[in-house]
Design an enzyme around this catalytic site. Structure first.
Site, PDB file in Angstrom:
ATOM      1  N   ASP A 182     -19.940 -11.941 -37.139  1.00  0.00           N
ATOM      2  CA  ASP A 182     -20.084 -11.357 -35.787  1.00  0.00           C
ATOM      3  C   ASP A 182     -19.927 -12.426 -34.708  1.00  0.00           C
ATOM      4  OD1 ASP A 182     -20.692  -9.047 -37.207  1.00  0.00           O
ATOM      5  OD2 ASP A 182     -22.855  -9.285 -36.963  1.00  0.00           O
ATOM      6  N   ARG A 243     -16.620  -5.063 -36.886  1.00  0.00           N
ATOM      7  CA  ARG A 243     -17.485  -3.939 -37.201  1.00  0.00           C
ATOM      8  C   ARG A 243     -18.189  -3.551 -35.899  1.00  0.00           C
ATOM      9  NH1 ARG A 243     -22.431  -6.459 -40.919  1.00  0.00           N
ATOM     10  NH2 ARG A 243     -23.005  -8.216 -39.577  1.00  0.00           N
ATOM     11  N   TRP A 245     -20.860  -2.912 -33.144  1.00  0.00           N
ATOM     12  CA  TRP A 245     -22.240  -3.198 -32.754  1.00  0.00           C
ATOM     13  C   TRP A 245     -22.859  -1.960 -32.093  1.00  0.00           C
ATOM     14  CZ3 TRP A 245     -24.162  -6.581 -28.138  1.00  0.00           C
ATOM     15  CH2 TRP A 245     -25.517  -6.880 -28.321  1.00  0.00           C
TER      16      TRP A 245
END
Length: 330
Positions: A182, A243, A245
């Site tokens: 991330d 991905r 959040w």
């Protein structure tokens, strides 16, 4: 008598002109660890900027490793920080207690401009080629929270949550962003142009893939999203492109060179399995060994060319041309 009136007129004219000249002349200070500048710490230079500043204030930082945390508060806009080069001018700190408290560099002010400097969160980041044995935690290198801010040839180095692109319109040009999990995240409305995205997945546990982005768009009407244009994605190990959040996450990779560091699936739904239709993940015109989309997840968006072009354009963040008005040339 006529000469006297002319002299008085010139004095009055200068009295009106001088404040304007002073108000528009940019300030400049130098930070040098050796003591040959105005300050030895970058934060001290920032503290010297008047609150609610309305003119460009230049802070030139000489080469060196600066061990300090830096915060630009919301009431100090129009600050320009220029280092001696992102390989030779580094700011390092190692906080890791929470994402909010950990950033080595934070700016909450509008019109923050940074050039030729690197920000490192060293808590997990390898030092001098040695693997860091600290347990992996979110440890932010930089938090960007103000509007209309730009970064030119800036480095951001960490492992998890490296660059918190929190909120506002931002422009990143020829920056290097390093991390594994991330490591570009937040709800910013940002363009990353000609940037190097370096995955450090080789530092994760064996067989574990990392994640490059975790974008935080909350609803379909939000303007924000991350757009990567003419970038390079490479590194060690493997990683997903992103991905979500938040539930309407939006990320676009446009004309980007992807090496085989990118996993074949490309994207991960994470906590939003069953709501993948809300996500806007797009790859357009990408190339390289990791760009093959034949095994991508089925819910990747296939937007029309005109829609992609409207997003992969500087006007995505720059309809009022604030980028061209910045005082630092590319």
């Amino acid at each position: 008598m006529r000469t006297h009136r002319i002299f008085i007129g010139l004095v009055v004219l200068c009295c009106f002109c001088l404040p304007h000249l002073i108000a528009t002349k940019p300030f400049e200070v130098v930070v040098d660890q050796s003591g040959h500048g105005h300050f030895t710490k970058i934060q001290k230079a920032i503290d010297s900027v008047p609150n609610n500043n309305l003119q460009w204030f230049f802070i030139k930082v000489k080469p060196g490793i600066y061990r300090e945390k830096i915060i630009i508060p919301y009431d100090k806009p129009y600050i320009v920080i220029v280092g001696g080069g992102k390989r030779v001018t580094r700011v390092e700190w190692d906080d890791h207690y929470s994402p909010e408290e950990s950033p080595t560099f934070s700016t909450f002010a509008d019109y923050t401009v940074v050039k030729r400097i690197t920000f490192v969160n060293s808590y997990n980041f390898p030092s001098e080629g040695k693997i860091n044995k600290n347990p992996r935690k979110p440890a932010v290198a930089a938090l960007i929270g103000g509007d209309k801010s730009a970064f030119y040839s800036v480095g951001f180095a960490g492992i998890q949550d490296t660059l918190w692109d929190l909120d506002g319109r931002h422009y990143f040009h020829k920056c290097t962003i390093q991390g594994a999990v991330d490591f570009i995240f937040g709800s910013g409305q940002s363009i990353y142009q000609s940037c190097v995205i370096q995955v450090l997945g080789g530092l994760l546990e064996p067989g574990v893939a990392g994640y490059i982005t975790a974008q935080g768009r909350i609803n379909p009407y939000d303007a924000n999203g991350f757009v990567f244009i003419n970038c390079l994605v490479h590194g060690t190990g493997t990683a997903f492109l992103g991905r979500p959040w938040r539930g309407y996450s939006r990320v676009i990779f446009y004309n980007t060179n992807m090496t085989n560091v990118v996993v074949p699936e490309g994207w991960n739904a994470w906590n939003y399995v069953g709501h993948e239709y809300q996500l806007t993940y797009v790859e357009h015109g990408c190339f390289g060994s990791g760009s093959n989309t034949s095994r991508r997840v089925k819910w990747v968006k296939n937007l029309s060319g005109s829609v992609v072009q409207s997003l992969a354009d500087l006007n995505f963040i720059n309809r009022d041309r604030w980028v061209q008005d910045l005082p630092v040339a590319v």
